[in-house]
Write an enzyme that holds these catalytic residues in place. Sequence first.
Site, PDB file in Angstrom:
ATOM      1  N   LYS A  12     -15.537 -17.913  28.366  1.00  0.00           N
ATOM      2  CA  LYS A  12     -16.361 -16.741  28.698  1.00  0.00           C
ATOM      3  C   LYS A  12     -16.603 -15.911  27.441  1.00  0.00           C
ATOM      4  CE  LYS A  12     -16.492 -12.872  32.026  1.00  0.00           C
ATOM      5  NZ  LYS A  12     -15.772 -12.141  33.090  1.00  0.00           N
TER       6      LYS A  12
ATOM      7  N   SER B  66     -18.454 -11.059  37.461  1.00  0.00           N
ATOM      8  CA  SER B  66     -19.120 -11.147  36.181  1.00  0.00           C
ATOM      9  C   SER B  66     -19.021 -12.519  35.517  1.00  0.00           C
ATOM     10  CB  SER B  66     -18.549 -10.096  35.233  1.00  0.00           C
ATOM     11  OG  SER B  66     -17.215 -10.415  34.861  1.00  0.00           O
TER      12      SER B  66
ATOM     13  N   SER C 169     -14.013 -10.540  39.344  1.00  0.00           N
ATOM     14  CA  SER C 169     -14.955 -11.291  38.507  1.00  0.00           C
ATOM     15  C   SER C 169     -14.617 -12.760  38.298  1.00  0.00           C
ATOM     16  CB  SER C 169     -15.091 -10.620  37.135  1.00  0.00           C
ATOM     17  OG  SER C 169     -15.913  -9.489  37.229  1.00  0.00           O
TER      18      SER C 169
END
Lengths: 494, 95
Positions: free
Chosen positions: A79, A160, A184
């Site tokens: 990420k 997210s 998330s």
Amino acid sequence: MSTELTDLGIAQIRDGFRAGDFTAREVAEAFNEAVAGAKMLNAFIVETPEHALAAADAADQERAAGDVRPLSGVPLGIKDLFCTEGVQTTAASHILEGFVPTYESTVSERLFLAGAGMLGKLNMDQFAMGSSNETSHFGNVISPWRRNDGGNAALTPGGSSGGSSAAVAARLAPGVTGTDTGGSIRQPAAFTGISGIKPTYGRCSRWGVVAFASSLDQAGAMARDVKDCAIMLEAMAGFDPKDATSLDLPVPEWEANLSSDLKGKTIGIPREYRVDDMPREIDALWERGIEMVKDAGANVIEVSLPHTKYALPAYYIIAPAEASSNLARYDGVRYGLRDLPEGANLQDMYAATRADGFGAEVKRRILIGTYVLSAGFYDAYYTKAQKVRALIVRDFSRAFETCDLLLTPTAPSAAFALGEKSDDPLAMYLNDVFTVPSSLAGLPAMSVPGGLDQSGLPLGLQLIGRPLDEQGVLNAALAIEERAGFVMRPQIWW
Amino acid sequence: MSVDTNTVRKIASLARIAVTDGEVEAMTGELNNILTWVEQLGEVDTDGVEPLAAVIPNELRLRDDVITDGDIRDKVLANAPQAEHGFFTVPKVIE
């Protein structure tokens, strides 16, 4: 060959590589090709095929010498919230565009030291603020899933960690890192039919992870199944003196201790999670989950978490407050964007840089945070929210006096269409209603696929455990995984 | 408590974010919606409750009291929009 290799998960790649069924280079090439061919999904901000190949070549050489590491031969997605040395790290923001860290985050460093390679940096909501991956400066991530109504509506992969979830669901990576501040990891996992675990706060070092809300931020693993999550999390977790809130505890052998036998375990069903307008399908999924854990030998009881409804409003004071403080560092001086209008002074430069560099949702949260922390309002908002948070923690502690784990849906709906909620911040926030309470309490929690809704979209079930009981969470998730028989995957259209 | 456009301008100034008139208008509405929603916390009886400090009990570790600047000046400056002579540089502060 390449389509077959990308069908493999972390454990299968690790074991097949060790057995000599294929080389690490073949695996890396197959996934690099899948990543390069999936640009329509926009899951990656930066692709790093050379990193994956270098790690693969090192793994192949080590194996030839009779030496393998825990994740040798496994390429992963990272990420874009994790700082990666020499590779642009933006948190999907404009203000960090072009930022190339001179250091490696502890979590990614651990994964690389364990032998893993990196396929690229995954798209996400800007600064991890969002639940649909629509706040990225680099564009929306599109879910590989589509409804079965014949329409081609672009759906959210969740957020997210939306690039992370899309990449695993689309078979672009066997596993990825995520971060979870209020859901998330779990909500995107649920939306894309994959597994994702947020460990106990403090298990994974926050060092080198771009900060959003420091008392909540926690890294975790996302992969196709529970075992792969256990393998990855073992490599990510562990004490780090560079993070003041890191827990100085040994990392358990989560993979070796996986067991789907839930005899002797009591699983609590929190009655307050039966929200008024919950879709019938979510309720039905929850019922099926209850039957599955009973079938695995667990005793199921109803429990009460009386302050549940106050978790979201408390979160939307605490998280923006911490964010407004954390994001004060983006000043156009030390790194990232600088906007210097003609004749501007230092104060003008700050204001122009931050106006240009932050997206609308990030500004919204900074302003809320600044307001609730401002003189005269601090006690009314922030102190009050931290008191409510203490009550939420107490609710969980009391529930765990009568049960070992909690079972809930992960999200109140299946994936929604891009654009459907982006005009209404409050509607978007409500998506995290089931994940935020356990974040506020720092508890380990995981989403595991439970089935499909009538539109053919995945739905997730959430397990929440006592502090440090990742094993219990993983085991109950495994019991559900074995019974749900979730083998569905999106058709390739990209 | 609700905010008006002047308050929003003040908050934006405190947060060092330049805002246009249009943005102030839009943000005033949005912030009021959110603030109205979070005010439901007022229903919760928190008398005698200590605000939470740490979710997982943990001891604050101390390090040795020695000066350590990392000795990595160039790495620290590597991403600076503007650096000269080993320093970050900014527009003139004193007129």
